[in-house]
Design a protein around this motif. Structure first.
Motif, short mmCIF file in Angstrom:
data_model
loop_
_atom_site.label_atom_id
_atom_site.label_comp_id
_atom_site.label_asym_id
_atom_site.label_seq_id
_atom_site.Cartn_x
_atom_site.Cartn_y
_atom_site.Cartn_z
N THR A 114 25.21 10.67 -85.76
CA THR A 114 25.72 11.64 -86.86
C THR A 114 24.36 12.33 -87.19
O THR A 114 24.85 13.66 -87.10
N LEU A 115 23.41 11.91 -88.10
CA LEU A 115 23.08 12.44 -88.75
C LEU A 115 22.08 13.68 -87.80
O LEU A 115 21.89 14.83 -87.41
N GLU A 116 21.57 13.20 -86.62
CA GLU A 116 20.83 14.33 -85.45
C GLU A 116 21.62 14.92 -84.69
O GLU A 116 21.16 16.04 -84.22
N ASN A 117 22.97 15.05 -84.53
CA ASN A 117 23.99 15.94 -84.14
C ASN A 117 24.29 16.91 -85.55
O ASN A 117 25.12 17.85 -85.48
N GLU A 118 23.76 16.78 -87.11
CA GLU A 118 24.47 17.97 -87.82
C GLU A 118 23.74 18.86 -87.53
O GLU A 118 22.69 18.48 -88.08
N PRO A 119 24.09 20.51 -87.44
CA PRO A 119 23.28 21.09 -87.82
C PRO A 119 23.55 21.75 -89.31
O PRO A 119 22.99 20.62 -89.80
N ASN A 120 22.24 21.91 -89.08
CA ASN A 120 21.36 22.22 -90.32
C ASN A 120 20.60 21.03 -91.11
O ASN A 120 20.03 20.91 -92.44
N LEU A 121 20.47 19.28 -90.14
CA LEU A 121 20.20 18.85 -90.24
C LEU A 121 18.93 18.30 -90.22
O LEU A 121 18.84 18.47 -88.74
N ASP A 122 17.78 18.28 -89.78
CA ASP A 122 16.78 17.74 -89.38
C ASP A 122 16.30 16.07 -90.38
O ASP A 122 16.02 15.78 -90.93
#
Ligand SMILES: Cc1cc2nc3c(=O)[nH]c(=O)nc-3n(C[C@H](O)[C@H](O)[C@H](O)COP(=O)(O)OP(=O)(O)OC[C@H]3O[C@@H](n4cnc5c(N)ncnc54)[C@H](O)[C@@H]3O)c2cc1C
Length: 632
Positions: A114-122
């Motif tokens: 989920t973290l890796e697929n979230e736009p705006n999130l590195d």
């Protein structure tokens, strides 16, 4: 000396990818901010270093509220659970609490995805060693490997890693949980910024090998037949469930532990940090409840693809040889092999009264903090704070008013108010008894209480909002139908007699029938001919609870009105309490320290008496009149 270089700029940087950090980063990214989340080890994202479960009494409420506001924990456990149970169903709906056993590895994998697929999130692996700030405003962070990242806001969610020290009997060494690397430099940087740190500790039990256990000597604890999802986004969930197992200590177990108390890190005074009263070690339990001849413990699976079993109720810092000795006395564990020994961990955390209700530091602008580092204990408590810190870091960047829930709006409000207003001198764990308005703050209505608010701040997206509106209208329609549908004596008196309920002489609404304690919504199906066949289980139970507890709920709503009166009496942040005549010295000091936002919050500060509150109310009235005269 590490060579430093500028590696990038973000709106929000989250230090830590535990249960607090994940919620904080997802909230900030989903509210449109360029966000960076850091962890010392990406393979520990959303790691569960202790019990393999999410939820339970009071904690289930927090998960439901995080979900209702657009957070991730509820969705994640619905993907990774291996057993689900609704606790306290014999008691009233206020304490009904969902608890799900998790496959820890799957929980980690799903959250990382989920973290890796979230736009705006590195997502990045690296150890933060310094917080960069100028004139008490946060500017960014520096990593051990040299990179510097600038940002408008930084959120600390470092859990049990800062100054992490492990204790197993007389052996102690610097480490994070589960053998992971500790964080040893960041504490100094925080101290340089004037942040006070204290030492807390917590403990975890051994993980034992399933192959060496005899389950015939234990009581099986299967999951519920009907699975209630944690997330309001999921209607029904079906899954083959794994059981937990119940067994007990005995006199021999207690004798071995008593004889070795001096070898326990906790009892030999090795550990300075303060531990959680409500998650006591087995040593604590045997000393404190010496009259009890046995203590229950649950053997819980850690996952589908592992033989590791968690020994719930047996956290300890006794040496490993003693752990093996006392575990082997327990029915079913006579041939036990330990895969991971139990240990206690001591770590740095802050005094949460240094934070505002938005979880921003009073002394460092745009620096926020969440989770275990705030003095709480538990995945759910961490997730709730992470979500709120994430939301408020964004609102602060956007120059908006902070998003604060008060004690009548949610367990999240109770949690944060308790921490920042009262402080805590031990790891704070949520319980239903902490929430004075718990009949209104049930887990089953968290979306009805909070999703609209989450939508207004931009975290709840259209799909969740539509689902909430749909559920709300189904409940409203059904409540109206129950109110307006009447049944005649000749239609139901046989039914009433059969169910031990007094017969009627004139027509009665289904609504009024449901008020009878001996009847419930499901029973009425027999005589309720106009009921929609496909009414949803959660809509039905919502109506059942609202009708059956209407009187108590109305009474509690009146109490909330009283509460809100004092909460609405705002206190300016520039009031000099030391100058207010009539306030006692202790109250002046505490009020100047905490700087409460309202008279209500002031009344909950320990050391501020009702008499001080009366003085404050008079002072506020005088101020109001003075301002009135000045404006004339
Ligand atoms: C041994 C043990 C026993 C526990 N027992 C209980 C219990 O009995 N009951 C209970 O309710 N809870 C218990 N817990 C607590 C529970 O695990 C935590 O409450 C929960 O994990 C806290 O979540 P968090 O997000 O605040 O921190 P954590 O889950 O600890 O995550 C912290 C994150 O911060 C990162 N990090 C730390 N420092 C840095 C840095 N300098 N730079 C970059 N990243 C950093 C780490 O890599 C990690 O990703 C226990 C925890 C441990 C370790």
């Amino acid at each position: 000396m590490t060579e430093r270089f500028e590696a990038g700029t973000y709106d929000v940087i989250v230090i830590g990818a535990g249960h607090a950090g994940c919620e904080a980063a997802l909230a900030a990214a989903r509210m449109g901010q360029r966000t960076l989340i850091l962890s010392i080890n990406l393979d520990s994202i959303a790691m569960m270093p202790c019990n393999p479960s999410i939820g339970g009494t009071g904690k289930g409420h927090l998960v439901k509220e995080v979900d209702a506001l657009g957070g991730e924990m509820g969705l994640n456990i619905d993907k990774a659970f291996i057993q689900s149970r609704m606790l306290n169903t014999a008691k009233g709906p206020a304490v009904h609490s969902l608890r799900a056993q998790a496959d820890k590895n799957l929980y980690h994998i799903e959250m990382k995805k989920t973290l890796e697929n979230e736009p705006n999130l590195d997502v990045k692996q690296g150890e933060v060693v310094e917080i960069i700030a100028k004139d008490n405003v946060v500017k960014g962070i520096a990593l051990r490997a040299g990179s510097i990242y600038y940002s408008k806001a930084v959120i600390l969610a470092t859990g049990t890693y800062l100054g992490g020290k492990i204790f197993i009997g007389q052996s102690s060494f610097q480490s994070g949980p589960n053998g992971l690397a500790p964080s040893l430099e960041l504490s100094d940087s925080l101290k340089k910024l004037g942040i006070k740190l204290t030492r807390f500790k917590t403990g975890t039990p051994a993980r034992i090998d399933m192959k060496t256990l005899d389950f015939d000597q234990m009581e099986e604890q299967p999951g519920d037949e009907v699975i209630v999802p944690f997330s309001f986004m999921n209607d029904e969930l079906y899954r083959e469930q794994i059981s937990c197992w119940l067994t007990y200590t005995n006199g021999e177990t207690h004798r071995i532990i008593n004889e070795n108390l001096n070898r326990s890190a906790m009892y030999s005074g090795q550990i300075e940090g303060t531990g959680p009263r409500y998650c006591p070690s087995i040593e604590d339990k045997i000393v404190r409840f010496a009259d009890k001849n046995r203590h229950q413990l649950f053997i819980e699976p850690e996952g589908l693809n592992t033989k590791e079993m968690y020994v719930q109720g047996m956290s300890t810092s006794l040496p490993e040889d003693v752990q093996i000795a006392f575990l082997s006395t327990i029915p079913g564990l006579q041939r036990v092999k330990i895969m991971r020994p139990a240990y206690a961990i001591e770590y740095d955390c802050i005094d949460p009264t240094e934070l505002n209700l938005s979880l921003e530091f009073k002394g460092i602008e745009n620096l926020f903090s969440a989770g275990q580092f705030n003095g709480s204990s538990g995945y759910e408590e961490a997730a709730a704070q992470g979500l709120m810190a994430g939301i408020n870091s964004v609102l602060k960047i956007q120059g908006e008013e902070p998003f604060i829930l008060d004690r009548s709006q949610g367990y999240i409000g109770v949690l944060i108010d308790d921490l920042v207003t009262k402080g805590t001198n031990e790891p704070y764990r949520m319980m239903t008894s902490r929430a004075e308005y718990r009949l209104v703050l049930r887990q089953d209505n968290a979306d009805l209480r909070l999703t609209e608010k989450g939508y207004k701040i931009g975290l709840v997206k259209e799909d969740r909002y539509r689902k909430y509106i749909d559920r709300k209208s189904q409940i409203d329609i059904e409540m109206e139908r129950l109110k307006t549908t009447s049944v005649k004596p000749n239609e139901i008196n046989d039914f009433l007699e059969k169910n031990g309920s007094s017969q009627i002489k004139s027509s009665i609404s289904l609504y009024d029938l449901l008020k009878r304690p001996e009847l419930d919504y499901h029973m009425l199906k027999e005589i309720d001919t106009t009921r929609a066949q496909d009414i949803k289980r959660d809509v039905a139970s919502q109506c059942n609870v609202q009708i059956k507890y209407e009187g108590y709920i109305t009474k509690q709503l009146k109490q909330i009105d009283q509460f809100k009166k004092l909460e609405s009496k705002k206190l300016y942040q520039d009031i000099e309490y030391s100058k207010i005549e009539g306030l006692r010295i202790e109250a002046r000091q505490k009020l100047d320290e905490i700087k409460p936002l309202s008279v209500g919050q002031a009344s909950r500060i320990s050391g501020v008496s009702p008499a001080d509150i009366s003085v404050l109310l008079v002072f506020l009235e005088q101020q109001r009149r003075k301002r009135g005269e000045e404006n004339e």
